[in-house]
Design an enzyme around this catalytic site. Structure first.
Site: not given
Length: 468
Positions: A240-242, A244
């Protein structure tokens, strides 16, 4: 061309992300290897979330990766009348039915089922109702799922997978507003587009038995399925975006090459012995869906960086020059407006650069007339003897028959012999004068690329700074 037909069918609700790009790549590779057809289909039935910006981003991402398509792009929103025909056909044949249960009634049924320890699935209240006259009541249309038996398929990755039909509820195939649902239109698209093999993420496994039953109800051939394991972050949670960047184009903007991204994505789950480096042509020849593992791939940015460094190091300098120009312009440098040949510049830098950003940053000093010197470098490299040494060096360089690396090295050796010094007593000062830093390409390389006039100008400026 063979009869093998594969497709990539993204929803245009965001950018082309890493997982979607890998799915597209696997489908593309198998189509190319088997001389089949690769179809691009845009699943835009979710009108509220689908955007043209996302469609454009998907096209851009696929083109950047080099994944061309043979047919399409097809947009599901263009085929609503076709879906309606198939829904009416199933209703007429008694394989689907109108369900008049309200949202409140359905919620009450779910809560009751859960309270009794059952599964919160539809209980079939309207399943066997006789045909109703249209009295304006809202309704959905449900597919009549068989109550007996099991739905089984041999997955190319997972092996044999089976679901008891009793565990499946009667799937809604048309909403109250008349629009068809995802699981239904996917089947119709694959039937009408004659898709023979479906490679997709394993988050679709639970959809597959429902879809197979619809194929069978339509009397259509069921394609072969392959469900690819998901991609995880280093913490083993779903990527996921967390973790990167997840957008493919974000990696382009971070200075990654498409060939590095393709090479990395295909190795997230697929292997071919101990080989790590694959060109696109290698992959077409060697790829097989059976060699995709069953366990999830873990996204490792360091491995991607290592691959990118390899492709920069071994890349064609002329191609890298074309790719580098936008990064240089972002930094206020346009090589077309003057300065050394960009291809020659890249040859001095590509051995050490890991990304195009590093390559761009490393190239800046070649195109900037005014350099600021590294303070620690000045303290170590510039001293009272430096101006005389630099002046003597310029004279020797000016006297050379040709300014190539062999002659430049000869000039340095001649200077060192005459002055009784070692390279370490003059080289760092030259490096600082030419680049402004203590870490740069080789001194002989820089002088050759900059040319005599620019080299002389930079050294004289360093002498002037020293004099102050």
């Amino acid at each position: 061309m063979s009869e093998v037909r594969l497709r990539f069918a993204p929803s245009p609700t965001g950018f082309l992300h890493v997982g979607g790009a890998r799915t597209a790549l696997f489908n593309w590779l198998l189509a190319r290897k088997q001389h089949g057809t690769f179809v691009l289909r845009i699943e835009d039935t979710d009108v509220t979330r689908s955007t043209q910006q996302s469609v454009d981003a998907i096209f851009e991402g696929m083109k950047w990766l080099g994944l061309d398509w043979d047919e399409g792009p097809f947009f599901q929103s263009d085929y609503f009348p076709v879906y309606k025909e198939y829904i009416d056909k199933l209703v007429a044949e008694g394989k689907a039915y109108k369900c008049y249960c309200s949202v409140e009634e359905l919620e009450a049924k779910r809560e009751k089922a859960l309270a009794e320890g059952g599964k919160p699935k539809y209980d079939g209240t309207c399943r066997d109702l006789p045909p109703q006259e249209d009295d304006g009541r809202p309704y959905v249309i449900r597919f009549k799922t068989p109550k007996e038996g099991a739905t089984t398929w041999n997955d190319l990755i997972k092996g044999k997978v089976s679901f008891e039909n009793a565990e499946l509820d009667d799937l809604i195939i048309q909403r109250t507003d008349g629009t068809p649902t995802y699981n239904f239109v996917v089947v119709i698209d694959d039937v009408t587009m004659k898709i023979t093999t479906v490679i997709r993420g394993d988050d679709h496994v639970n959809n597959t038995p429902r879809q197979i039953l619809i194929y069978q109800a339509l009397g259509a051939p069921v394609p072969v399925f392959a469900h690819v394991p998901m991609i995880l972050g280093a913490d083993k949670a779903r990527l996921s975006k967390r973790h990167g960047a997840t957008s493919v184009m974000a990696y382009r903007d971070m200075g990654f090459l498409p060939e590095a991204m393709v090479n990395y994505l295909v190795r997230l789950g697929w292997s071919y012995g101990d080989e790590e480096i694959f060109s696109l042509q290698d992959l077409i020849e060697k790829f097989s869906i059976e060699n995709v593992g069953r366990s999830a791939g873990v996204f490792n940015p360091d491995k991607l960086l290592w691959l990118n460094a390899h492709y920069i190091k071994t890349g064609d300098p002329a191609r890298l020059a074309d790719l580098l120009i936008p990064f240089l312009k972002e930094r206020g440098v346009d090589p077309a407006q003057g300065g050394p040949d960009l291809v020659a510049v890249i040859k001095t830098l590509q051995e050490r650069a890991k990304t195009m950003l590093e390559l761009a940053d490393g190239a800046l000093f070649y195109y900037r007339d005014e350099l600021s010197y590294d303070e620690q470098g000045v303290a170590k490299a510039f001293n009272a003897d430096t101006p005389a040494l630099l002046t003597a060096l310029v004279e020797k360089l000016a006297a050379l028959p040709a300014l190539d690396q062999a002659n430049i090295e000869f000039a340095f050796k001649e200077l060192m012999a005459e002055k009784g010094i070692k390279l370490g007593q003059v080289g760092p000062a030259v490096r600082l004068a030419l680049s402004g830093t203590t870490a740069s390409p080789g001194i002989y390389e820089m002088i050759e690329v900059l040319g005599l006039e620019q080299t002389k100008k930079r050294i004289e400026r360093a002498i002037a700074v020293l004099a102050k």
